[in-house]
Design an enzyme around this catalytic site. Structure first.
Site, PDB file in Angstrom:
ATOM      1  N   GLU A   1      14.721 -15.269   0.320  1.00 37.26           N
ATOM      2  CA  GLU A   1      15.126 -16.354   1.225  1.00 37.26           C
ATOM      3  C   GLU A   1      14.099 -17.492   1.216  1.00 37.26           C
ATOM      4  O   GLU A   1      14.410 -18.617   1.571  1.00 37.26           O
ATOM      5  CB  GLU A   1      15.214 -15.850   2.670  1.00 37.26           C
ATOM      6  CG  GLU A   1      16.375 -14.951   2.967  1.00 37.26           C
ATOM      7  CD  GLU A   1      16.228 -14.347   4.363  1.00 37.26           C
ATOM      8  OE1 GLU A   1      15.541 -14.930   5.233  1.00 37.26           O
ATOM      9  OE2 GLU A   1      16.786 -13.247   4.569  1.00 37.26           O
TER      10      GLU A   1
ATOM     11  N   ASP B   1       0.826  -1.205   0.000  1.00 34.01           N
ATOM     12  CA  ASP B   1       0.000   0.000   0.000  1.00 34.01           C
ATOM     13  C   ASP B   1       0.868   1.266   0.000  1.00 34.01           C
ATOM     14  O   ASP B   1       1.847   1.358   0.759  1.00 34.01           O
ATOM     15  CB  ASP B   1      -0.861  -0.040   1.273  1.00 34.01           C
ATOM     16  CG  ASP B   1      -1.955   1.003   1.296  1.00 34.01           C
ATOM     17  OD1 ASP B   1      -2.830   0.954   0.433  1.00 34.01           O
ATOM     18  OD2 ASP B   1      -1.924   1.868   2.197  1.00 34.01           O
TER      19      ASP B   1
HETATM   20  C1  GLC Z   1      -4.224   2.995  -0.672  1.00 28.56           C
HETATM   21  C2  GLC Z   1      -5.454   2.140  -0.571  1.00 28.56           C
HETATM   22  C3  GLC Z   1      -6.600   3.010  -0.168  1.00 28.56           C
HETATM   23  C4  GLC Z   1      -6.284   3.614   1.180  1.00 28.56           C
HETATM   24  C5  GLC Z   1      -4.968   4.366   1.145  1.00 28.56           C
HETATM   25  C6  GLC Z   1      -4.477   4.680   2.519  1.00 28.56           C
HETATM   26  O1  GLC Z   1      -4.332   3.938  -1.689  1.00 28.56           O
HETATM   27  O2  GLC Z   1      -5.668   1.458  -1.761  1.00 28.56           O
HETATM   28  O3  GLC Z   1      -7.798   2.291  -0.125  1.00 28.56           O
HETATM   29  O4  GLC Z   1      -7.311   4.490   1.537  1.00 28.56           O
HETATM   30  O5  GLC Z   1      -3.964   3.593   0.549  1.00 28.56           O
HETATM   31  O6  GLC Z   1      -4.014   3.522   3.156  1.00 28.56           O
END
Ligand code: GLC
Ligand code: MG
Length: 589
Positions: free
Chosen positions: A284, A234
């Site tokens: 790993e 993310d």
């Molecule tokens: C990413 C995710 C989104 C979230 C953001 C903050 O863009 O896909 O859904 O709100 O990160 O974590």
């Protein structure tokens, strides 16, 4: 055509031999992730086992055979960790446990094992840019003094102005409003400010701190030891901040606001060192001589241009990155031609597979988006008071777009429900909305409805309560009326249905290893069409993929129509239809 060049295992090495060869074939025995089709499950909304209106892990496990039958290679699960759910689980309070709404750690283990037994890989979501404000680290930081090791795990700064009551700089939150919030000191007097690029309950973590790095190494190992095949990372472009914290005038929604002007919180060079470190950990876990055992990292990085994105998938960093340039392309052949060419050029230059994606939990579903006249950066949520997009046009284009996407070599991501042609919920009453974007921007000139409309629970069975989502009528977001007729049980086995189309496309793609093919633009390519060939590495099979964006039907060359995204018109391809046509062997384009 017999010109396709093989690369070495996992890498494309040979130069193209045709002037219009865009991408050479991949090695036939390259690892699974180079051509995988990965299905995104949004756990809250896929399948509810206990009737509380929220999808859960046992619900997912029970329905995994559906994904085997759909013909995908892997699933990626959006976050299922302990969370107060202020950002639907992208605010993690404990990375090593499951939120009770979704189940238990044991349920996760059963899910992973069941998927593997069905031949499906499992990717989980890793959220390293921020924790939840309920994470024990953030609680400890609030209880500690400025300058303490506890505070140094986050980004605390003194405020500006004589009394420190102005934020340290002018950074905004992606979700609207300012990017800093002030907290009281342990004695109750107004104290320092902390950075939150997203919601106030998502404090950014300080990646300059080695303790932080070690902690996430350990979290990776925790899930790798439980058998996950990889991570979707993310906000991968956000972890490292320009340590001078300069004021900035650019939009938070693009990493590079003008050529060479990179935003100080996005795509900083330092992020790459983190991914090299993670890659070493993942490697790993590879069993020597068994490419099927490789674990992967996929970057969610909203970075432009394609070259900058390709830096995340250099050989010693991540394996894949989402191709958001493709997702953001409007319904226009020149746009697609450009993004496809550039994607291969930049990814081939670093030996990485290109990925393709049209929908996810952050954008308008493509069955709706492709019917919207897009102004500005990206169309936002749609509400009952907005002009309503034409659902037939959207679905027709969505089917054509997916048929085009699944003919492209590389990997692909499919978002839950798109295989049914589900549209966005475009009339959801505001009182249901949960996205922090809606709440943070309300009443301001940044106002946006947010992303709830693409996160609505799945439709499995037309006549069941909650359309078969769970055993009760409860759903955490309301399902729009249109979903009933699109439920799985209405499309299963029905020729011409969107579900049948996806199954056929995925089966053919897998059988003939389209993901490993060579791609060349075809002579039928023109201002109102997009036409390319996908040729197998050994040159024995060439499939023409043609999409007609123009008003007049387009004739096809000799060959066998394999699949079409909609009915043909006397053998010709009508507007907004994509066709796969097998060209006769020996056809030299
Ligand atoms: C990413 C995710 C989104 C979230 C953001 C903050 O863009 O896909 O859904 O709100 O990160 O974590
Ligand atoms: Mg439930």
């Amino acid at each position: 055509m017999t010109c396709a060049a093989y690369g070495k295992v996992g890498r494309v090495t040979d130069a193209p031999t045709l002037p219009d060869l865009v991408h050479p074939a991949d090695s036939p025995d390259s690892p699974w992730w180079r051509d995988a089709v990965i299905y995104q499950i949004y756990p809250r909304s896929w399948s509810d086992s206990d009737g509380d209106g929220i999808g859960d892990l046992p619900g997912i496990t029970a329905r995994l055979p559906y994904l085997r039958d759909l013909g995908v290679d892997a699933v990626w699960l959006s976050p299922f960790y302990v969370s107060p759910m202020n950002d639907a689980g992208y605010d993690v309070a404990d990375y090593r446990d499951i939120d009770p709404r979704f189940g238990t750690l044991h349920d996760a283990e059963v899910l992973i094992d069941t998927a593997h037994a069905l031949g499906l890989k499992v990717l989980v979501d890793l959220v390293p840019n921020h924790t939840s404000s309920e994470h024990e680290w953030f609680r400890a930081a609030l209880a500690a003094e400025p300058g303490s090791p506890e505070r140094d795990r986050y980004i605390f700064r003194d405020g500006a102005g004589p009394h420190g009551d102005l934020p340290p700089n002018n950074w905004r939150s992606v979700f609207g409003g300012r990017g800093w919030s002030r907290v009281p000191d342990p004695d109750g007097t107004p104290g320092q400010w902390y950075l939150h690029i997203f919601d106030t309950t998502q404090p950014d973590v300080n990646w300059e701190n080695e303790e932080v790095r070690a902690e996430y190494d350990d979290i990776l190992r925790f899930w790798l030891d439980r058998g996950v095949d990889g991570f979707r990372v993310d906000v991968a472009h956000g972890l490292v901040k320009d340590q001078t914290f300069p004021d900035t005038t650019g939009s938070m929604h693009t990493a590079e606001n003008a050529p060479g002007h990179r935003m100080p919180m996005w795509d900083q060079d330092g992020v790459h060192e983190i991914y090299r470190r993670w890659r070493r950990i993942l490697d790993e876990y590879t069993v020597p001589g068994d490419p099927d055992s490789e674990r992967i990292l996929c970057a969610e990085a909203w970075v432009q241009p394609e070259e900058a994105l390709a830096r995340y998938v250099r050989p010693d960093e991540m394996h894949q990155a989402f191709n958001f340039e493709f997702l953001d392309t409007r319904w226009d052949p020149a746009g697609y031609r450009h993004v496809i060419t550039e994607s291969y050029r930049s990814n081939d230059a670093v030996g990485a597979p290109t990925t393709w994606v049209l929908s996810n939990h952050d954008v308008l579903r493509h069955a709706t988006r492709l019917a919207v006249v897009q102004e500005g950066y990206r169309p936002n949520g749609i509400g009952a008071d907005d002009p309503q997009p034409d659902p037939e046009l959207g679905l027709r284009r969505a089917r054509a777009a997916t048929t085009m996407m699944l003919a492209l070599p590389g990997g692909a991501y499919v978002y839950q429900g798109e295989e049914l042609g589900l549209p966005e919920h475009t009339t959801m009453p505001d009182e249901w909305r949960q996205d922090p974007i809606f709440h943070r921007t309300k009443g301001t000139d940044e106002f946006a409805l947010g992303r709830d409309g693409c996160r609505v629970p799945m439709a499995w069975a037309k006549d069941e309560p909650s359309l078969g989502f769970g055993p009760s009528a409860k759903t955490w977001l309301p399902q729009p009326e249109a979903y009933a007729a699109l439920a799985v049980d209405q499309q299963d086995g029905v020729p011409g249905s969107t579900l049948s189309l996806y199954r056929d496309l995925l089966a053919y793609r897998r059988k003939h290893r389209f993901g490993h093919g060579a791609l060349a633009w075809h002579e039928l390519d023109g201002p109102e069409t997009l036409a390319f060939t996908n040729t197998s590495g050994d040159g024995t099979r060439t499939v023409l993929c043609l999409t007609n964006f123009g008003d007049e039907p387009v004739s096809l060359p000799d060959g066998d129509v394999i699949i079409s995204s909609g009915p043909l018109d006397d053998g010709r391809v009508p507007t907004d239809i994509t066709v796969w046509l097998r060209l006769p062997t020996g056809h030299d384009r």
